[in-house]
Design a protein around this motif. Structure first.
Motif, PDB file in Angstrom:
ATOM      1  N   ASN A  21     -29.462  17.654 -14.838  1.00  0.00           N
ATOM      2  CA  ASN A  21     -29.067  18.968 -14.330  1.00  0.00           C
ATOM      3  C   ASN A  21     -29.639  19.261 -12.943  1.00  0.00           C
ATOM      4  O   ASN A  21     -29.215  20.226 -12.301  1.00  0.00           O
ATOM      5  N   ALA A  23     -22.647  19.871 -23.533  1.00  0.00           N
ATOM      6  CA  ALA A  23     -23.727  18.957 -23.877  1.00  0.00           C
ATOM      7  C   ALA A  23     -23.187  17.535 -23.990  1.00  0.00           C
ATOM      8  O   ALA A  23     -22.079  17.304 -24.473  1.00  0.00           O
ATOM      9  N   LYS A  64     -32.341  14.964 -20.434  1.00  0.00           N
ATOM     10  CA  LYS A  64     -31.866  16.341 -20.621  1.00  0.00           C
ATOM     11  C   LYS A  64     -30.338  16.429 -20.645  1.00  0.00           C
ATOM     12  O   LYS A  64     -29.755  17.425 -20.196  1.00  0.00           O
ATOM     13  N   SER A 110     -32.436  12.122 -24.365  1.00  0.00           N
ATOM     14  CA  SER A 110     -32.994  13.473 -24.353  1.00  0.00           C
ATOM     15  C   SER A 110     -34.393  13.402 -24.955  1.00  0.00           C
ATOM     16  O   SER A 110     -34.545  13.112 -26.153  1.00  0.00           O
ATOM     17  N   ASP A 115     -28.737  16.827 -23.313  1.00  0.00           N
ATOM     18  CA  ASP A 115     -28.415  17.804 -24.357  1.00  0.00           C
ATOM     19  C   ASP A 115     -28.305  19.215 -23.805  1.00  0.00           C
ATOM     20  O   ASP A 115     -27.772  20.116 -24.477  1.00  0.00           O
ATOM     21  N   SER A 116     -28.792  19.465 -22.581  1.00  0.00           N
ATOM     22  CA  SER A 116     -28.724  20.809 -21.993  1.00  0.00           C
ATOM     23  C   SER A 116     -27.677  20.921 -20.901  1.00  0.00           C
ATOM     24  O   SER A 116     -27.635  21.936 -20.197  1.00  0.00           O
ATOM     25  N   THR A 117     -26.809  19.904 -20.748  1.00  0.00           N
ATOM     26  CA  THR A 117     -25.731  20.005 -19.767  1.00  0.00           C
ATOM     27  C   THR A 117     -24.613  20.879 -20.312  1.00  0.00           C
ATOM     28  O   THR A 117     -24.569  21.206 -21.500  1.00  0.00           O
ATOM     29  N   THR A 118     -23.671  21.228 -19.460  1.00  0.00           N
ATOM     30  CA  THR A 118     -22.518  22.049 -19.874  1.00  0.00           C
ATOM     31  C   THR A 118     -21.241  21.274 -19.581  1.00  0.00           C
ATOM     32  O   THR A 118     -20.865  21.087 -18.416  1.00  0.00           O
TER      33      THR A 118
END
Length: 758
Positions: free
Chosen positions: A453, A491, A484, A524, A486-489
């Motif tokens: 991110n 996921a 990370k 992640s 799992d925190s993208t848009t």
């Protein structure tokens, strides 16, 4: 301007009669009157013998002011009543008159035109003037001229007037003052430096303080004689004589049996002393004997005793003896039986999740228990940092945990079925780049952690510099962990992963990494997907397990490295990464990576640049005790026979037979990352960093090593160059050591040492 504190006192405090005995008339107590009656005749008798007439009032005043001291009172009255002789002041010599005084005297003179001069004109015939018109000529006195000195300065005139007044006052004879009892007594209170017949200078009003209590009179009051003690009455003894039964119990059985009674003094052969404290104590006897012996010794013996060589040495620890093992042969025999080992450094920009990812890896491999993670999570929650629980596995310092930033290299171990790993978690902040260089120089491969991110911030920050430094210290294999996801848009977006991978691979290729030595792994660290375990098929990260291995699997693939027997047989070279206390039994320990050679328990080693020697008391590798260790290991060595001040991070532990040289001038072949000039730089060699400067730009070269230009004025970024460096302090270096040049917080060049000179 001086400022004085104005202390105001109450009238009660200044003139308090509390505790004072001034009830009698005249201010004298009954005790004072008694002293007057006793001492006044004595003083009068001595004064009569000297022929000095005095009054009773004067005697009493003298005794009162001198606190009943008869001698001082008599001397004072004699001096005050005897006229002084031979002390008349000589007339002061007249000083030459100044210009100001001369000008003043001229002003007081009679003007040149007086009435007498008018008589000269009587009877003088005037031309064409009738006699009847000639009258009496009376000259008018002209106005006296004003005195103007030096341009008419009123200030100088005022100074002249004041000087004239002072001279007139000094010329007047002193008026003798009346000598009476009051004025004579006042002289006692005058300071000694005050001269007589001199105009007093007004002084500032003294501060008011509480009244001082009077001293006790010189003859102290006699203490009352205690009455004699009455003789004590002798009381009759009320004890009765013992009975026959009591006498039988108290008598000794030895006497009844006819045996001789023996005391302790009979056994020891000493006699009983009625006063055990008559003679000197045993301690006094020993001290007197030592003093006598010291007095008998000469100055030469005392000087000899002060020498360092004559002082008794502290009791040393038992000597550690070497077993004399053939380490190279033992290592070659056990090489096939031992698991592979590797050390990897974790690099990347700050806050991209390096410590959290390593904490997850240690938890999933069983190196850290879930109980420890729960404890860390509870502590982190109290500080409002619950997400840092996994990072606390690596960040053990209180400062690192409070700030949430790794400061120094964190070291941890874990094992799999095939490989023993050592984690070196390097700091990502730009202020701690020297620590990152030290960690990277001890590793076999690197793990670059990139936040999916915040890739742009990392590229502008330490991600780019860490890639350059990893390649500069000699690392060839690198694993890119895209963290990370799992925190993208949305996921686990595959397109985001591909774009990040493409940009990072492009930078790695430009730096010099080859494609076969680079691997990109999506993962992640916080949730644990694809770190040590593949993600579930039902999760959004199902596509990861189809295309990419886990991070742990990729590390095992890159882990094996070759250590040749020739490297093991070379002289010992170990750069100290840390100096610490290993425990109660091991008060001094060091850690670092062995560059070449081997060492075993009992070996004697040399520490450079101090040149001190030490003995290896114990060896630990991955937390396990061993008798020996070889190159490419990161052991902990427990030392004896050396002081801690001779050990520092960056020093080199080497063989005593072939120690490394301490140099101050080196020639290096570097790759310029910025423009190079003869300038001040910091030279980094692993954990060692020393200030110095570029003394000469020898030449620039192409990729094949051929000289392009000799003695260039400047080396531009991207060019290869041969330079000479002058170090401020001597440091242990050898040919082939990799160096990094930095200045003003940025890396400007990196390369190898080609030649050294002392």
């Amino acid at each position: 301007m001086l400022r004085h504190k104005n202390i105001e006192y109450d009238e009660d405090e200044l003139y308090s009669d509390e505790g004072e005995d001034y009830a009698e008339e005249g201010g004298y107590t009954q005790e004072d009157k008694d002293n007057f009656a006793t001492l006044t005749p004595v003083v009068r008798a001595e004064l009569d013998e000297a022929g000095v007439p005095t009054t009773a009032k004067q005697i009493e005043d003298a005794l009162w002011h001198y606190y009943w001291d008869v001698g001082k009172s008599v001397a004072y009255l004699k001096n005050s009543r005897t006229p002084r002789e031979g002390k008349q002041e000589a007339k002061k010599e007249e000083k030459p008159k100044s210009k100001f005084e001369q000008a003043a005297e001229k002003a007081d003179e009679v003007p040149f035109m007086t009435s007498r001069t008018a008589e000269w004109f009587k009877g003088v015939p005037w031309t064409n003037v009738p006699c009847e018109m000639i009258g009496q000529i009376v000259p008018a006195e002209p106005e006296p001229p004003r005195i103007k000195l030096l341009g008419g300065s009123s200030k100088l005139a005022k100074l002249a007037e004041e000087r004239r007044k002072k001279a007139a006052a000094a010329a007047q004879p002193a008026q003798p003052s009346e000598t009476d009892s009051a004025s004579s007594l006042d002289r006692l209170t005058k300071p000694k430096d005050v001269k007589e017949n001199v105009a007093p200078v007004p002084k500032a009003e003294p501060k008011k303080y509480a009244i001082r209590r009077k001293r006790s009179p010189t003859p102290p009051p006699k203490a009352p004689t205690p009455p004699p003690e009455e003789p004590k009455e002798q009381l009759p003894s009320l004890r009765s004589s013992p009975s026959a039964f009591g006498r039988a119990l108290s008598s000794s059985s030895g006497q009844t049996n006819g045996t001789r009674q023996m005391a302790l003094q009979d056994l020891l052969g000493s006699s009983y002393s009625s006063s055990p404290f008559e003679g000197p104590s045993p301690d006094d006897a020993v001290i007197q004997k030592a003093k006598a012996q010291q007095a008998s010794n000469g100055l030469a013996k005392k000087t000899e005793a002060l020498k360092i060589e004559s002082t008794p040495a502290a009791p040393s620890q038992p000597k550690v003896r070497s077993k004399g093992l053939d380490v190279a042969s033992l290592w070659n025999e056990e090489k096939s039986k031992r698991k592979a080992s590797a050390a990897f450094v974790v690099i990347g920009h700050v806050d991209h999740g390096k410590s959290t990812l390593m904490g997850r890896l240690l938890l999933d491999t069983g190196a850290v228990s879930q109980r420890d993670i729960d404890k860390y999570k509870k502590q982190a929650t109290e500080l409002g940092k619950a997400s840092f629980a996994l990072a606390w596995v690596m960040d053990t310092g209180s400062e690192e945990r409070e700030r949430g930033v790794t400061v120094d290299i964190a070291q941890h171990y874990f094992s799999t079925d095939n490989v023993d790993f050592t984690i070196l978690d390097a700091p990502g902040h730009r202020d701690f780049v020297p620590n990152m260089i030290g960690g990277a120089s001890m590793a076999d491969l690197a793990v670059l952690v990139v936040d999916a991110n915040q890739l742009e911030s990392g590229m502008k920050g330490q991600t780019r510099e860490h890639i350059l430094l990893a390649h500069a210290v000699g690392l060839q294999k690198l694993v890119v962990a895209v963290n990370k996801l799992d925190s993208t848009t949305p996921a686990w977006d595959q397109e985001i992963f591909r774009s990040v991978s493409a940009e990072v691979l492009k930078l790695l290729k430009q730096t010099g990494f080859t494609e076969e030595n680079v691997a990109v792994i999506p993962c992640s660290g916080l949730s644990g997907e694809n770190v040590a375990k593949a993600p579930a098929a039902s999760s959004g990260a199902a596509w990861v397990s189809k295309e990419h291995p886990t991070l742990l699997q990729q590390l095992e693939k890159f882990a094996p490295h070759l250590t040749s027997i020739d490297t093991v047989k070379k002289p010992l070279r170990l750069q100290i990464a840390d100096v610490f206390r290993g425990g109660i039994t091991n008060p001094l320990s060091i850690a670092g990576r062995i560059k070449s050679g081997n060492v075993q328990v009992g070996d004697s080693v040399t520490i450079q640049p101090s040149g001190e020697t030490a003995t290896i008391k114990g060896i630990e590798v991955s937390g396990e005790g061993r008798d020996w260790t070889v190159s490419d290991d990161i052991p902990t060595l427990h030392l004896v026979d050396i002081e801690p001040q001779h050990l520092r991070s960056g020093d080199v532990v080497c063989s005593s037979q072939k120690p490394v040289k301490v140099v101050k001038n080196i020639t290096a072949k570097v790759q310029a990352l910025d423009s190079l000039l003869p300038q001040r730089v910091d030279i980094h060699v692993g954990r060692l960093h020393v200030p110095g400067g570029i003394s000469h730009l020898v030449a620039t070269e192409d990729a094949r090593g051929e000289t392009l230009k000799k003695k260039p004025r400047i080396v531009k970024a991207g060019q290869r160059a041969v330079i000479r460096l002058a170090l401020d302090d001597g440091v242990p270096l050898e040919d082939g050591d990799r160096i990094v040049l930095r200045t003003d917080g940025s890396t400007i060049a990196a390369g190898r040492i080609e030649a050294i000179s002392l």
